[in-house]
Motif scaffolding. Structure first.
Motif, PDB file in Angstrom:
ATOM      1  N   ILE A   1       2.736   0.398   2.790  1.00 56.76           N
ATOM      2  CA  ILE A   1       1.513   0.078   2.034  1.00 56.76           C
ATOM      3  C   ILE A   1       1.579   0.751   0.667  1.00 56.76           C
ATOM      4  N   GLY A   2       1.568   2.055   0.624  1.00 55.75           N
ATOM      5  CA  GLY A   2       1.710   2.756  -0.657  1.00 55.75           C
ATOM      6  C   GLY A   2       0.579   2.442  -1.633  1.00 55.75           C
ATOM      7  N   GLU A   3       0.744   2.926  -2.868  1.00 56.27           N
ATOM      8  CA  GLU A   3      -0.261   2.712  -3.927  1.00 56.27           C
ATOM      9  C   GLU A   3      -0.453   1.227  -4.221  1.00 56.27           C
ATOM     10  N   GLN A   4       0.679   0.526  -4.295  1.00 56.09           N
ATOM     11  CA  GLN A   4       0.607  -0.878  -4.666  1.00 56.09           C
ATOM     12  C   GLN A   4      -0.112  -1.699  -3.591  1.00 56.09           C
ATOM     13  N   GLY A   5       0.221  -1.410  -2.339  1.00 60.99           N
ATOM     14  CA  GLY A   5      -0.435  -2.101  -1.237  1.00 60.99           C
ATOM     15  C   GLY A   5      -1.926  -1.819  -1.223  1.00 60.99           C
ATOM     16  N   GLN A   6      -2.292  -0.584  -1.510  1.00 55.94           N
ATOM     17  CA  GLN A   6      -3.708  -0.219  -1.529  1.00 55.94           C
ATOM     18  C   GLN A   6      -4.460  -1.002  -2.611  1.00 55.94           C
ATOM     19  N   CYS A   7      -3.823  -1.167  -3.774  1.00 57.07           N
ATOM     20  CA  CYS A   7      -4.435  -1.975  -4.843  1.00 57.07           C
ATOM     21  C   CYS A   7      -4.622  -3.412  -4.390  1.00 57.07           C
TER      22      CYS A   7
END
Ligand SMILES: [Zn+2]
Length: 340
Positions: free
Chosen positions: A18-24
């Motif tokens: 998920i990471g930062e990009q997935g969270q966005c």
């Protein structure tokens, strides 16, 4: 109270896929949940906590005491006040995540409102309890190329399928005809909450994968399991069936609403009527009904007890009549007390 998003979702962002990009991507997503009973409220709770930016929750029903054993978004006050499930869900979600948008829709998803209720949605999750609505979602999804996830639970059994239009099998590929009549329902066979939560967890995970763009990780099978018997089965659903009436022939009979009745059985001992599409003034209606039985209302529902029947009326004129499965009786009660 506004919490820092980085902090709120920190454990999920640490999860590399998920990471930062997935969270966005999660926060930019608009997801519809059709039906907010047991499966729907578990899915809504998971997706709301994970930070899906906009959740449109569509449900036709109100909270009852028998829901509390498994419908995780509701409490005793909701049942005591017969709060519509979509409204109760939105309130509960606001209490644990006020930073996302919840759009409650107290409505039965039907051919005449499906375009309006599902427009602008990136992904649809199934929290319904009937195949009629699921075929309607399936038609909409295939026609408009919107991914949806089928989920169902009854007794200790759960089943789920991801439908990626044009890529995988659709619901009509797998079940060309409604299994109604041969399938048990929660009203007849009961249901245990752990089966519901398992199917909701799997569906919510697939939703997260789809939203963050992890398409290669999406399951392309019809998955079923029985948590009591410890049984699990998977059937391939990796490609559309050549002769499918929806995928292949693109015949959207459920979307066209052919032969769709305005009166439907709804649960073991109740009938839903949605013949009249005009607003009801609850104060006026309440005064009119008082001589005929017990009446109680708030701004969301009006309840009318006329032994042995219990009528629940919604502001748009839709009603659920408990105490009968006879549509003729329900229709005549409705005509007599609400007006045709
Ligand atoms: Zn198909």
């Amino acid at each position: 109270m506004a919490f820092n998003s980085q902090d709120r979702y920190s454990r999920q962002i640490l999860f590399t896929p998920i990471g930062e990009q997935g969270q966005c991507r999660l926060s930019a997503a608009t997801v519809a949940i059709v039906g907010c009973g047991a499966t729907g409220s578990a899915i809504a709770s998971l997706l709301a906590r994970s930070g899906v930016g906009t959740l449109r929750i569509i449900d036709r029903d109100y909270v009852e005491p028998s829901n509390l054993q498994r419908q995780v978004l509701f409490d005793e006050n909701d049942a005591a006040e017969s709060v519509p499930k979509a409204i109760a869900a939105a309130r509960k979600i606001a209490a644990f995540n006020s930073q996302i948008v919840v759009e409650p829709k107290v409505s039965d998803l039907i051919p005449s409102n499906v375009e309006e209720l599902l427009s602008g949605v990136h992904l649809i999750l199934d929290g319904t309890d009937n195949f009629e609505t699921r075929y309607l979602i399936n038609d909409y999804s295939v026609k408009n190329d919107v991914t949806w996830i089928y989920s169902a639970a009854v007794a200790s059994y759960g089943v789920t399928l991801n439908v990626l239009p044009g890529e995988t099998a659709c619901l009509a590929c797998v079940f060309p005809d409604s299994p109604r009549g041969t399938f048990e329902t929660c009203e007849t066979a009961g249901v245990i909450n752990s089966a519901v939560n398992l199917v909701a967890s799997i569906a919510a995970t697939e939703a997260m994968k789809w939203i963050v763009g992890a398409k290669d990780q999406l399951r392309r099978t019809l998955l079923s399991f029985d948590v009591w018997r410890n049984e699990r089965a998977e059937v391939s659903a990796s490609s559309p069936r050549a002769e499918c009436r929806v995928c292949s022939k693109r015949e959207f009979v459920h979307l066209a609403g052919q032969a769709r009745p305005h009166i439907t059985l709804c649960g073991r001992n109740s009938v839903q009527i949605h013949e009249r599409q005009r607003p009801v003034d609850f104060s006026e209606m309440s005064a009119r009904l008082k001589p005929h039985g017990i009446v109680r209302h708030n701004e969301m529902v009006l309840k009318f007890w006329h032994e042995p029947y219990e009528m629940t009326l919604f502001p748009d004129g839709r009603a659920i009549i408990k105490g009968t499965t006879d549509t003729a009786i329900a229709r005549s009660l409705y005509a007599r007390y609400v007006g045709a």
